[in-house]
Design a protein around this motif. Structure first.
Motif, PDB file in Angstrom:
ATOM      1  N   HIS A 473      -4.519  -9.129  43.668  1.00  0.00           N
ATOM      2  CA  HIS A 473      -3.657 -10.674  43.747  1.00  0.00           C
ATOM      3  C   HIS A 473      -4.405 -11.182  42.766  1.00  0.00           C
ATOM      4  O   HIS A 473      -5.713 -10.879  41.205  1.00  0.00           O
ATOM      5  CB  HIS A 473      -5.162 -10.867  45.259  1.00  0.00           C
ATOM      6  N   PRO A 474      -4.098 -12.575  42.526  1.00  0.00           N
ATOM      7  CA  PRO A 474      -4.158 -13.478  41.417  1.00  0.00           C
ATOM      8  C   PRO A 474      -5.838 -14.415  41.317  1.00  0.00           C
ATOM      9  O   PRO A 474      -5.817 -14.949  40.398  1.00  0.00           O
ATOM     10  CB  PRO A 474      -3.549 -14.966  41.758  1.00  0.00           C
ATOM     11  N   PHE A 475      -6.517 -14.030  42.052  1.00  0.00           N
ATOM     12  CA  PHE A 475      -7.793 -14.417  42.260  1.00  0.00           C
ATOM     13  C   PHE A 475      -8.966 -14.043  41.930  1.00  0.00           C
ATOM     14  O   PHE A 475     -10.309 -14.387  41.370  1.00  0.00           O
ATOM     15  CB  PHE A 475      -8.529 -15.043  43.973  1.00  0.00           C
ATOM     16  N   SER A 476      -8.616 -12.807  41.215  1.00  0.00           N
ATOM     17  CA  SER A 476      -9.827 -12.039  40.623  1.00  0.00           C
ATOM     18  C   SER A 476      -9.398 -11.343  39.230  1.00  0.00           C
ATOM     19  O   SER A 476      -8.352 -11.095  39.526  1.00  0.00           O
ATOM     20  CB  SER A 476     -10.779 -11.220  41.326  1.00  0.00           C
ATOM     21  N   GLN A 477     -10.177 -10.657  38.439  1.00  0.00           N
ATOM     22  CA  GLN A 477      -9.563  -9.649  37.835  1.00  0.00           C
ATOM     23  C   GLN A 477      -8.413  -8.515  38.647  1.00  0.00           C
ATOM     24  O   GLN A 477      -9.064  -8.039  39.559  1.00  0.00           O
ATOM     25  CB  GLN A 477     -10.817  -8.861  37.177  1.00  0.00           C
ATOM     26  N   LEU A 478      -8.425  -8.014  37.434  1.00  0.00           N
ATOM     27  CA  LEU A 478      -7.661  -6.932  38.452  1.00  0.00           C
ATOM     28  C   LEU A 478      -7.725  -6.103  37.094  1.00  0.00           C
ATOM     29  O   LEU A 478      -8.084  -5.312  35.474  1.00  0.00           O
ATOM     30  CB  LEU A 478      -5.672  -6.952  37.839  1.00  0.00           C
ATOM     31  N   ASN A 479      -7.888  -4.744  38.509  1.00  0.00           N
ATOM     32  CA  ASN A 479      -8.741  -2.886  37.969  1.00  0.00           C
ATOM     33  C   ASN A 479      -7.751  -2.418  37.439  1.00  0.00           C
ATOM     34  O   ASN A 479      -7.132  -1.981  38.325  1.00  0.00           O
ATOM     35  CB  ASN A 479      -9.894  -2.676  37.914  1.00  0.00           C
ATOM     36  N   TYR A 480      -7.590  -2.143  36.766  1.00  0.00           N
ATOM     37  CA  TYR A 480      -5.871  -1.286  36.321  1.00  0.00           C
ATOM     38  C   TYR A 480      -6.142   0.875  36.147  1.00  0.00           C
ATOM     39  O   TYR A 480      -5.705   1.157  36.641  1.00  0.00           O
ATOM     40  CB  TYR A 480      -5.136  -1.874  34.776  1.00  0.00           C
ATOM     41  N   GLY A 481      -7.545   0.447  36.241  1.00  0.00           N
ATOM     42  CA  GLY A 481      -7.463   2.055  36.241  1.00  0.00           C
ATOM     43  C   GLY A 481      -8.437   3.315  35.078  1.00  0.00           C
ATOM     44  O   GLY A 481      -8.289   4.622  34.984  1.00  0.00           O
ATOM     45  N   THR A 482      -7.979   2.328  33.582  1.00  0.00           N
ATOM     46  CA  THR A 482      -8.114   2.918  32.297  1.00  0.00           C
ATOM     47  C   THR A 482      -9.627   3.666  32.114  1.00  0.00           C
ATOM     48  O   THR A 482      -9.973   4.784  31.448  1.00  0.00           O
ATOM     49  CB  THR A 482      -7.552   1.842  31.624  1.00  0.00           C
ATOM     50  N   GLY A 483     -10.034   2.683  33.025  1.00  0.00           N
ATOM     51  CA  GLY A 483     -11.734   2.920  32.434  1.00  0.00           C
ATOM     52  C   GLY A 483     -11.544   2.093  30.901  1.00  0.00           C
ATOM     53  O   GLY A 483     -13.283   2.123  31.189  1.00  0.00           O
ATOM     54  N   LYS A 484     -10.990   1.335  30.402  1.00  0.00           N
ATOM     55  CA  LYS A 484     -11.795   0.250  29.876  1.00  0.00           C
ATOM     56  C   LYS A 484     -12.400  -1.118  30.440  1.00  0.00           C
ATOM     57  O   LYS A 484     -12.230  -1.134  31.291  1.00  0.00           O
ATOM     58  CB  LYS A 484     -10.302   0.321  28.873  1.00  0.00           C
ATOM     59  N   ASP A 485     -12.579  -1.711  29.583  1.00  0.00           N
ATOM     60  CA  ASP A 485     -13.545  -2.803  29.454  1.00  0.00           C
ATOM     61  C   ASP A 485     -11.921  -3.845  30.710  1.00  0.00           C
ATOM     62  O   ASP A 485     -11.166  -3.531  30.238  1.00  0.00           O
ATOM     63  CB  ASP A 485     -13.431  -3.645  28.497  1.00  0.00           C
ATOM     64  N   VAL A 486     -12.363  -4.076  31.548  1.00  0.00           N
ATOM     65  CA  VAL A 486     -11.337  -4.485  32.969  1.00  0.00           C
ATOM     66  C   VAL A 486     -11.148  -5.341  31.986  1.00  0.00           C
ATOM     67  O   VAL A 486      -9.505  -6.077  32.367  1.00  0.00           O
ATOM     68  CB  VAL A 486     -12.316  -4.420  34.160  1.00  0.00           C
ATOM     69  N   SER A 487     -11.810  -6.263  31.731  1.00  0.00           N
ATOM     70  CA  SER A 487     -10.675  -7.937  30.743  1.00  0.00           C
ATOM     71  C   SER A 487      -9.940  -7.587  30.100  1.00  0.00           C
ATOM     72  O   SER A 487      -9.914  -8.818  29.642  1.00  0.00           O
ATOM     73  CB  SER A 487     -12.255  -8.791  30.366  1.00  0.00           C
ATOM     74  N   GLU A 488      -9.834  -6.382  29.414  1.00  0.00           N
ATOM     75  CA  GLU A 488      -9.263  -6.505  27.701  1.00  0.00           C
ATOM     76  C   GLU A 488      -7.624  -5.839  28.451  1.00  0.00           C
ATOM     77  O   GLU A 488      -7.484  -5.769  27.979  1.00  0.00           O
ATOM     78  CB  GLU A 488     -10.170  -5.784  26.964  1.00  0.00           C
ATOM     79  N   GLU A 489      -7.721  -5.400  29.455  1.00  0.00           N
ATOM     80  CA  GLU A 489      -6.582  -3.991  30.093  1.00  0.00           C
ATOM     81  C   GLU A 489      -6.015  -5.700  30.719  1.00  0.00           C
ATOM     82  O   GLU A 489      -5.305  -6.632  31.111  1.00  0.00           O
ATOM     83  CB  GLU A 489      -7.349  -3.691  31.645  1.00  0.00           C
ATOM     84  N   ASN A 490      -4.531  -5.153  30.561  1.00  0.00           N
ATOM     85  CA  ASN A 490      -2.749  -5.797  31.068  1.00  0.00           C
ATOM     86  C   ASN A 490      -2.286  -5.012  31.156  1.00  0.00           C
ATOM     87  O   ASN A 490      -2.150  -3.788  31.980  1.00  0.00           O
ATOM     88  CB  ASN A 490      -2.745  -7.003  29.767  1.00  0.00           C
ATOM     89  N   ILE A 491      -1.172  -5.764  32.033  1.00  0.00           N
ATOM     90  CA  ILE A 491      -0.010  -4.839  32.623  1.00  0.00           C
ATOM     91  C   ILE A 491       0.354  -4.106  32.119  1.00  0.00           C
ATOM     92  O   ILE A 491       0.604  -3.091  32.900  1.00  0.00           O
ATOM     93  CB  ILE A 491       0.951  -6.040  33.136  1.00  0.00           C
ATOM     94  N   LYS A 492       0.281  -3.852  30.501  1.00  0.00           N
ATOM     95  CA  LYS A 492       1.159  -2.226  30.090  1.00  0.00           C
ATOM     96  C   LYS A 492       0.258  -1.332  30.310  1.00  0.00           C
ATOM     97  O   LYS A 492       0.123   0.030  30.197  1.00  0.00           O
ATOM     98  CB  LYS A 492       0.714  -2.617  28.102  1.00  0.00           C
TER      99      LYS A 492
END
Length: 516
Positions: A473-492
């Motif tokens: 949702h738009p109100f907290s970080q989105l954790n894409y599950g790659t294991g990278k820093d979550v703040s650096e993850e994006n929709i790709k």
């Protein structure tokens, strides 16, 4: 200052470094411990001082009081009254590893000027538009300020420390730091206060590392602001019981009279833990947190539908009819319910209490998650304390974030939100100091161990409902599950959808008192 003087005290207001007439840079959290100690030194040097100092205040100011005792307790400091206290690295800007958006505008609020930038802070449209633009575009969380068009260095700096590392430990009390705090303390918070997370952290840590801690807490059906001064009589659609309608600011000064003037201890503080039982018009008082509940009920997530239909609100705002799964006394380690979350699809999201703004509602927003219900109770009970349990899961990625929400569903189908959600990052659910990534498709456990406390009379015929959801949702970080820093993850980084298997040996402990 006038308020304190009106109550018979010398009132001193201290601004944090960089604010008001200070020539220094505004640096929240960093210098508070040493600076407040110096302020107390200054007070004791004044000719009107009797070398007895107390502090009170809420939220950030609650943190300040605790921080002042990190190195040592000033000999003139006789008590503190931290309300809804902030706990950096523990309760904000993240909880159990998950960063929340509310901290983004807060940095503008406190650093844009020598006072407080209420104009920008209260511009809800600006912030909501930003969050939804970030969500829809799928850019990295650390680039929020690029979308906003205004640098936010304070927010971004905090993102560089996603675990509870030395950066946070240097700001706040840590473990043995609590052992030397022997002054009496009164904390206040609420069941609907985001700051309860921090308040309980300080309370539990103080008790853990100082077995003789003289630490009282008062908690009731209060919001973040209500628990600091004058609670709302009607909070988000719930009219609080008459006995809960107290003036907390007056209670604070009654506490000061007890500490400084030899007055009787405030009558409401009959024991260390003082909590209001919603729906019963009573307060209860016990000597420790583990004595709040006299019994527990363990239930397991069930794969079978409960047969209980309810009105459901979808992310689109449309109404529908849904059916709970069951909460049962049967554990099955091989069975599961599977949830799929496609992070590349921004047409819908998994909702939480950011969207349910009423405590009392005729509908329940489930989003893409699952709701589970107990059987109806055949007598009145009280749910008193914090829910705990274990979620057994397996996922096809290295990490995910989830939340758990708790409701009473009355016999007529009305939902009553019992407290704010429990939120956690799977990889940090057991250790906030170190991130331990999951092994894809391997079953693991996520402990529920710091749920916010609540207390309410659950009426005969009511059920307890647990809502479970992966976070998207738009109100907290989105954790894409790659294991990278979550703040650096994006929709790709979304790639294949997240698949969560919620196993039916997952369980919840409800803390209960049985009514006579």
């Amino acid at each position: 200052a006038y308020e304190a003087a009106d109550k018979g005290y010398v009132g001193v207001v201290s601004y944090t470094r960089g604010k008001n007439l200070s020539p220094d840079e505004i640096t929240p959290y960093v210098h508070e411990g040493n600076d407040v100690y110096d302020v107390i030194d200054w007070i004791t040097d004044q000719e009107w001082s009797n070398d007895e100092v107390g502090m009170y205040g809420g939220s950030y100011v609650g943190f300040v009081q605790w921080a002042s005792m990190k190195e040592k307790v000033h000999p003139a400091l006789k008590t503190i009254v931290p309300s809804v206290a902030a706990a950096p690295g523990i309760a904000e800007p993240m909880e159990n590893g998950v960063y929340f958006n509310f901290h983004y505008p807060w940095w503008h609020y406190v650093t844009n000027s020598k006072t407080l930038d209420t104009i920008s802070y209260n511009n809800g449209k600006r912030w909501n538009d930003l969050y939804f633009e970030w969500y829809e575009k799928g850019v990295a969380y650390k680039n929020l300020d690029s979308l906003d068009g205004t640098p936010n260095s304070g927010f971004n700096q905090k993102l560089e420390h996603p675990t509870f590392d030395d950066y946070w430990k240097n700001m706040t009390l840590y473990e043995e730091d609590f052992s030397k705090i022997n002054i009496p303390i009164l904390s206040t918070t609420g069941y609907y206060d985001g700051g309860q997370f921090g308040t309980m952290h300080y309370l539990k840590s103080h008790y853990r590392f100082n077995t003789n801690a003289e630490h009282y807490i008062l908690i009731g059906p209060y919001s973040h602001f209500g628990a600091q001064a004058l609670p709302e009589k009607n909070i988000l659609g719930y009219k609080i019981d008459p006995v809960a309608q107290i003036n907390i600011k007056n209670l604070i000064f009654d506490w000061f009279d007890y500490i400084f003037k030899g007055a009787n201890k405030p009558a409401l503080l009959k024991d260390k833990i003082n909590y209001q039982v919603m729906g019963s018009n009573t307060w209860k008082h016990v000597s420790s947190l583990d004595k709040i509940a006299t019994d527990t009920l363990r239930v397991y997530l069930g794969k079978q539908r409960s047969g209980v239909a309810f009105k459901s609100t979808y992310n689109t705002g449309n109404l529908g009819v849904n059916e709970h799964f069951s909460l049962s006394n049967i554990s099955d380690a091989t069975s599961y319910i599977e949830q799929e979350i496609d992070f590349s699809d921004r047409s819908q999201f998994s909702w939480n209490l950011s969207g349910d703004r009423n405590i009392v509602s005729e509908t329940l927003t489930v989003g893409q998650g699952f709701s589970f219900a107990t059987e109806p109770f055949d007598e009145d009970v009280e749910i008193n304390g914090a829910v705990r349990g274990v979620l057994n899961v397996s996922i096809n990625k290295k990490d995910f974030d989830c939340n758990v929400l708790l409701y009473e569903q009355t016999a007529d189908g009305t939902f009553f939100s019992l407290t704010l959600p429990f939120t956690t990052r799977a990889s940090m659910s057991k250790d906030i100091e170190n991130r331990n990534l999951l092994t894809p498709n391997e079953k693991t456990s996520i402990p529920i161990h710091n749920f916010r406390m609540t207390s309410k009379k659950i009426k005969k015929g009511s059920r307890i409902v647990v809502l479970l959801n992966g976070i998207k949702h738009p109100f907290s970080q989105l954790n894409y599950g790659t294991g990278k820093d979550v703040s650096e993850e994006n929709i790709k980084d979304a790639e294949e959808p997240l698949k969560i298997k919620w196993y039916t040996d997952s369980y919840i402990h409800f803390p209960f008192d049985i009514h006579d």
